[in-house]
Design a protein around this motif. Structure first.
Motif, PDB file in Angstrom:
ATOM      1  N   ALA A  57       0.832  -1.219   0.000  1.00 27.28           N
ATOM      2  CA  ALA A  57       0.000   0.000   0.000  1.00 27.28           C
ATOM      3  C   ALA A  57       0.864   1.265   0.000  1.00 27.28           C
ATOM      4  CB  ALA A  57      -0.925  -0.004   1.214  1.00 27.28           C
ATOM      5  N   ALA A  58       2.074   1.158   0.551  1.00 25.41           N
ATOM      6  CA  ALA A  58       2.960   2.345   0.628  1.00 25.41           C
ATOM      7  C   ALA A  58       3.550   2.732  -0.731  1.00 25.41           C
ATOM      8  CB  ALA A  58       4.091   2.070   1.619  1.00 25.41           C
ATOM      9  N   LEU A  59       3.288   1.923  -1.750  1.00 28.33           N
ATOM     10  CA  LEU A  59       3.802   2.271  -3.092  1.00 28.33           C
ATOM     11  C   LEU A  59       3.288   3.656  -3.526  1.00 28.33           C
ATOM     12  CD1 LEU A  59       5.494   1.043  -5.473  1.00 28.33           C
ATOM     13  CD2 LEU A  59       3.327   0.338  -6.481  1.00 28.33           C
ATOM     14  N   LYS A  60       2.078   3.975  -3.098  1.00 31.07           N
ATOM     15  CA  LYS A  60       1.506   5.278  -3.509  1.00 31.07           C
ATOM     16  C   LYS A  60       2.328   6.439  -2.952  1.00 31.07           C
ATOM     17  CE  LYS A  60      -2.214   5.567  -0.014  1.00 31.07           C
ATOM     18  NZ  LYS A  60      -1.321   5.172   1.050  1.00 31.07           N
ATOM     19  N   ASP A  61       2.967   6.250  -1.813  1.00 30.26           N
ATOM     20  CA  ASP A  61       3.803   7.330  -1.244  1.00 30.26           C
ATOM     21  C   ASP A  61       5.012   7.597  -2.148  1.00 30.26           C
ATOM     22  OD1 ASP A  61       2.010   7.274   0.844  1.00 30.26           O
ATOM     23  OD2 ASP A  61       3.217   5.880   2.032  1.00 30.26           O
ATOM     24  N   VAL A  62       5.544   6.532  -2.729  1.00 26.31           N
ATOM     25  CA  VAL A  62       6.664   6.690  -3.671  1.00 26.31           C
ATOM     26  C   VAL A  62       6.196   7.489  -4.881  1.00 26.31           C
ATOM     27  CG1 VAL A  62       8.279   5.441  -5.163  1.00 26.31           C
ATOM     28  CG2 VAL A  62       7.703   4.503  -2.906  1.00 26.31           C
ATOM     29  N   PHE A  63       5.012   7.157  -5.391  1.00 27.31           N
ATOM     30  CA  PHE A  63       4.482   7.879  -6.556  1.00 27.31           C
ATOM     31  C   PHE A  63       4.191   9.343  -6.213  1.00 27.31           C
ATOM     32  CE2 PHE A  63       3.659   5.210 -10.291  1.00 27.31           C
ATOM     33  CZ  PHE A  63       4.107   3.992  -9.807  1.00 27.31           C
ATOM     34  N   ALA A  64       3.654   9.569  -5.013  1.00 22.37           N
ATOM     35  CA  ALA A  64       3.329  10.944  -4.611  1.00 22.37           C
ATOM     36  C   ALA A  64       4.608  11.776  -4.545  1.00 22.37           C
ATOM     37  CB  ALA A  64       2.624  10.927  -3.259  1.00 22.37           C
ATOM     38  N   LYS A  65       5.677  11.162  -4.057  1.00 17.03           N
ATOM     39  CA  LYS A  65       6.928  11.897  -3.877  1.00 17.03           C
ATOM     40  C   LYS A  65       7.661  12.113  -5.210  1.00 17.03           C
ATOM     41  CE  LYS A  65      11.210  11.472  -1.351  1.00 17.03           C
ATOM     42  NZ  LYS A  65      12.135  10.401  -1.108  1.00 17.03           N
ATOM     43  N   GLU A  66       7.705  11.069  -6.043  1.00 15.11           N
ATOM     44  CA  GLU A  66       8.616  11.098  -7.192  1.00 15.11           C
ATOM     45  C   GLU A  66       8.035  11.707  -8.471  1.00 15.11           C
ATOM     46  OE1 GLU A  66      11.781  10.223  -7.277  1.00 15.11           O
ATOM     47  OE2 GLU A  66      12.099   9.048  -5.469  1.00 15.11           O
ATOM     48  N   ASN A  94       2.064 -11.200  -9.456  1.00 16.87           N
ATOM     49  CA  ASN A  94       2.040 -10.718 -10.836  1.00 16.87           C
ATOM     50  C   ASN A  94       0.755  -9.959 -11.195  1.00 16.87           C
ATOM     51  OD1 ASN A  94       4.486 -11.945 -10.966  1.00 16.87           O
ATOM     52  ND2 ASN A  94       3.912 -13.544 -12.407  1.00 16.87           N
ATOM     53  N   VAL A  95      -0.384 -10.426 -10.695  1.00 20.42           N
ATOM     54  CA  VAL A  95      -1.633  -9.745 -11.053  1.00 20.42           C
ATOM     55  C   VAL A  95      -1.963  -8.656 -10.032  1.00 20.42           C
ATOM     56  CG1 VAL A  95      -4.079  -9.996 -11.559  1.00 20.42           C
ATOM     57  CG2 VAL A  95      -2.487 -11.820 -12.211  1.00 20.42           C
ATOM     58  N   LEU A  96      -2.094  -9.047  -8.749  1.00 24.68           N
ATOM     59  CA  LEU A  96      -2.505  -8.038  -7.758  1.00 24.68           C
ATOM     60  C   LEU A  96      -1.430  -6.973  -7.579  1.00 24.68           C
ATOM     61  CD1 LEU A  96      -4.347 -10.236  -5.095  1.00 24.68           C
ATOM     62  CD2 LEU A  96      -5.264  -9.003  -7.078  1.00 24.68           C
ATOM     63  N   GLY A  97      -0.169  -7.379  -7.600  1.00 29.60           N
ATOM     64  CA  GLY A  97       0.929  -6.406  -7.495  1.00 29.60           C
ATOM     65  C   GLY A  97       0.879  -5.426  -8.659  1.00 29.60           C
ATOM     66  N   SER A  98       0.667  -5.945  -9.865  1.00 29.46           N
ATOM     67  CA  SER A  98       0.620  -5.069 -11.046  1.00 29.46           C
ATOM     68  C   SER A  98      -0.593  -4.142 -10.995  1.00 29.46           C
ATOM     69  CB  SER A  98       0.585  -5.901 -12.335  1.00 29.46           C
ATOM     70  OG  SER A  98       1.776  -6.641 -12.459  1.00 29.46           O
ATOM     71  N   LEU A  99      -1.712  -4.644 -10.445  1.00 24.45           N
ATOM     72  CA  LEU A  99      -2.901  -3.788 -10.321  1.00 24.45           C
ATOM     73  C   LEU A  99      -2.663  -2.641  -9.354  1.00 24.45           C
ATOM     74  CD1 LEU A  99      -6.158  -5.914 -10.222  1.00 24.45           C
ATOM     75  CD2 LEU A  99      -5.625  -3.921 -11.646  1.00 24.45           C
ATOM     76  N   ASN A 100      -1.981  -2.944  -8.255  1.00 24.28           N
ATOM     77  CA  ASN A 100      -1.636  -1.878  -7.300  1.00 24.28           C
ATOM     78  C   ASN A 100      -0.773  -0.821  -8.005  1.00 24.28           C
ATOM     79  OD1 ASN A 100      -1.588  -0.761  -4.619  1.00 24.28           O
ATOM     80  ND2 ASN A 100       0.530  -1.454  -4.447  1.00 24.28           N
ATOM     81  N   LEU A 101       0.182  -1.319  -8.800  1.00 22.23           N
ATOM     82  CA  LEU A 101       1.062  -0.417  -9.560  1.00 22.23           C
ATOM     83  C   LEU A 101       0.240   0.418 -10.546  1.00 22.23           C
ATOM     84  CD1 LEU A 101       4.136   0.207 -10.273  1.00 22.23           C
ATOM     85  CD2 LEU A 101       3.851  -1.468 -12.095  1.00 22.23           C
ATOM     86  N   LEU A 102      -0.662  -0.235 -11.276  1.00 26.72           N
ATOM     87  CA  LEU A 102      -1.477   0.485 -12.271  1.00 26.72           C
ATOM     88  C   LEU A 102      -2.364   1.537 -11.612  1.00 26.72           C
ATOM     89  CD1 LEU A 102      -2.440  -2.365 -14.747  1.00 26.72           C
ATOM     90  CD2 LEU A 102      -1.245  -0.245 -15.318  1.00 26.72           C
ATOM     91  N   ASN A 103      -2.862   1.225 -10.425  1.00 30.73           N
ATOM     92  CA  ASN A 103      -3.690   2.221  -9.732  1.00 30.73           C
ATOM     93  C   ASN A 103      -2.856   3.428  -9.304  1.00 30.73           C
ATOM     94  OD1 ASN A 103      -6.032   0.864 -10.174  1.00 30.73           O
ATOM     95  ND2 ASN A 103      -5.987  -0.236  -8.230  1.00 30.73           N
ATOM     96  N   CYS A 104      -1.614   3.181  -8.902  1.00 26.14           N
ATOM     97  CA  CYS A 104      -0.728   4.318  -8.579  1.00 26.14           C
ATOM     98  C   CYS A 104      -0.451   5.132  -9.846  1.00 26.14           C
ATOM     99  CB  CYS A 104       0.597   3.821  -7.995  1.00 26.14           C
ATOM    100  SG  CYS A 104       0.432   3.106  -6.366  1.00 26.14           S
ATOM    101  N   ILE A 105      -0.218   4.435 -10.946  1.00 26.20           N
ATOM    102  CA  ILE A 105       0.035   5.112 -12.232  1.00 26.20           C
ATOM    103  C   ILE A 105      -1.151   6.009 -12.589  1.00 26.20           C
ATOM    104  CG2 ILE A 105       0.114   4.603 -14.722  1.00 26.20           C
ATOM    105  CD1 ILE A 105       1.991   2.240 -14.013  1.00 26.20           C
ATOM    106  N   ARG A 106      -2.351   5.454 -12.432  1.00 22.90           N
ATOM    107  CA  ARG A 106      -3.585   6.219 -12.731  1.00 22.90           C
ATOM    108  C   ARG A 106      -3.719   7.415 -11.783  1.00 22.90           C
ATOM    109  NH1 ARG A 106      -8.499   3.087 -10.572  1.00 22.90           N
ATOM    110  NH2 ARG A 106      -7.459   3.823  -8.699  1.00 22.90           N
ATOM    111  N   ASP A 107      -3.506   7.169 -10.490  1.00 20.86           N
ATOM    112  CA  ASP A 107      -3.811   8.206  -9.485  1.00 20.86           C
ATOM    113  C   ASP A 107      -2.767   9.325  -9.451  1.00 20.86           C
ATOM    114  OD1 ASP A 107      -5.984   6.706  -8.919  1.00 20.86           O
ATOM    115  OD2 ASP A 107      -5.176   5.807  -7.081  1.00 20.86           O
ATOM    116  N   TYR A 108      -1.563   9.032  -9.947  1.00 22.02           N
ATOM    117  CA  TYR A 108      -0.500  10.046  -9.850  1.00 22.02           C
ATOM    118  C   TYR A 108      -0.051  10.545 -11.225  1.00 22.02           C
ATOM    119  CZ  TYR A 108      -0.752   9.128  -4.954  1.00 22.02           C
ATOM    120  OH  TYR A 108      -1.240   9.021  -3.680  1.00 22.02           O
ATOM    121  N   GLY A 109      -0.932  10.395 -12.226  1.00 24.55           N
ATOM    122  CA  GLY A 109      -0.733  11.074 -13.506  1.00 24.55           C
ATOM    123  C   GLY A 109       0.469  10.612 -14.316  1.00 24.55           C
ATOM    124  N   VAL A 110       0.868   9.343 -14.174  1.00 20.20           N
ATOM    125  CA  VAL A 110       1.990   8.846 -14.981  1.00 20.20           C
ATOM    126  C   VAL A 110       1.497   8.683 -16.425  1.00 20.20           C
ATOM    127  CG1 VAL A 110       3.637   6.957 -15.304  1.00 20.20           C
ATOM    128  CG2 VAL A 110       2.960   7.652 -12.992  1.00 20.20           C
TER     129      VAL A 110
END
Ligand SMILES: NC(=O)c1ccc[n+]([C@@H]2O[C@H](COP(=O)([O-])OP(=O)(O)OC[C@H]3O[C@@H](n4cnc5c(N)ncnc54)[C@H](O)[C@@H]3O)[C@@H](O)[C@H]2O)c1
Length: 316
Positions: A57-66, A94-110
């Motif tokens: 869940a803390a992956l989003k903090d990395v996206f928010a910062k970087e 592979n699936v749930l981890g990638s989905l978490n990543l994709l949601n961060c990508i979506r939420d932080y404008g990548v």
């Protein structure tokens, strides 16, 4: 233009080469890796490193910062046999981890994702060769299913959220920095054993064939994928089969290893013959493999000899 790029799995074999190249080309790089199979020595010193799972869940903090421009996604559970034994674990990474990543990508404008998919594990036993991107999908193992599932999510996130993407379907990738103690990577395993004087085992009769691309060529495909405005799915490959027996004999020549192989029963989940057509990526992105197989094996063998303690043997 210098981009801010996240490389997931950047402590692993291919991801670390991609991260190193990005830095060389002047980009700012962060790596997320939980060291499931990765090695801290592989992470370039100039990269900002986050030791965490892509499912965290803390992956989003990395996206928010970087505030990344691009994500190049290599983190994965890549062991076919482990996926057969424990499909839920494989799907979790592979699936749930990638989905978490994709949601961060979506939420932080990548703006863009480049995804390391597989051609070797999703087409099943081919109906025709070489396999192009339109070949029917019929995975023989949970790993193939999980890697392919993420392709669907990426295409969906393109439709729903305008995410730009390039999906690269790799054949067998080999080269320097691959872990000789891993479960994947027949070349690394054979070289690692032969230079220690240990006889490798071939599962099956050794006539099974694969398409092998050297890691530097795969890195180049990632660079083209990152830069292009085109979107889509692209196979990498030579469209040329190489058998496991061929590998053994070429490596005997390179290393001087004298013994014949030990043959053992073939393993579940593995395709017998596959090689991939690179015609689409050749035409659309101008990529083609350059490092010939024997040359790639020589470079890899030299690296293993020069770096004998790069990877440590796991306790069994
Ligand atoms: N090596 C090949 O021949 C090949 C072929 C087809 C596709 N691929 C794909 O290329 C990618 C890289 O493969 P590789 O050969 O470099 O494997 P690798 O095992 O060396 O690298 C994978 C990296 O991901 C990391 N990782 C695993 N789970 C993670 C998690 N939950 N969170 C964060 N990091 C995690 C590992 O620690 C490792 O550093 C994978 O996505 C794989 O599916 C590889």
């Amino acid at each position: 233009m210098s981009l801010k790029v996240l490389v997931t799995g950047g402590a692993g074999f291919i991801g670390s080469r991609v991260a190193t190249r990005l830095i060389k080309d002047g980009h700012q790089v962060a790596v997320v890796d939980n060291f499931a199979t990765g090695n801290s020595k592989n992470v370039p010193a100039e990269a900002t490193f986050y030791q965490m799972s892509i499912g965290d869940a803390a992956l989003k903090d990395v996206f928010a910062k970087e505030k990344f421009d691009v994500v190049i996604h290599h983190a994965a559970q890549i062991d076919v046999r482990k996926s057969v034994e424990n499909p839920a674990y494989d799907a979790t990474v592979n699936v749930l981890g990638s989905l978490n990543l994709l949601n961060c990508i979506r939420d932080y404008g990548v703006k863009k994702i480049v995804y390391a998919s597989t051609g070797g594990a999703i087409y099943g036993e081919p109906q025709y060769l070489p396999c192009d991107e339109s070949h029917p999908i019929k995975p023989l193992c949970p790993y193939g299913i999980s890697k392919h599932t993420v392709e669907h999510y990426i295409e969906l996130y393109n439709m729903l959220y305008n995410l730009n993407y390039v999906i690269l379907r790799y054949p067998n990738v080999y080269g320097h920095f691959q872990n000789p103690y891993g479960e994947a990577g027949v070349n690394a395993i054979f070289i690692g054993m032969m230079i220690q004087g240990i006889t490798p085992t071939i599962f099956g009769d050794g006539s099974q064939t694969r398409d092998f691309v050297f890691v530097d060529d795969v890195v180049e495909a990632n660079m083209l994928a990152m830069k292009t405005d085109k979107m889509g799915i692209f196979n990498l490959g030579w469209a040329k089969p190489i058998s496991v027996n061929d590998i053994y004999h070429i490596l005997q020549k390179i290393t001087g290893f004298p013994n014949p192989p030990i043959y053992a029963e073939e393993r579940a989940g593995e395709v017998n013959h596959i090689y991939l057509s690179p015609e689409k990526i050749k035409k659309e992105l101008g990529w083609e493999p350059k490092v010939d197989f024997e040359e790639g094996l020589r470079i890899t063998t030299q690296w293993f000899k020069a770096s004998p303690n790069w990877y440590t043997k796991p306790q069994s």
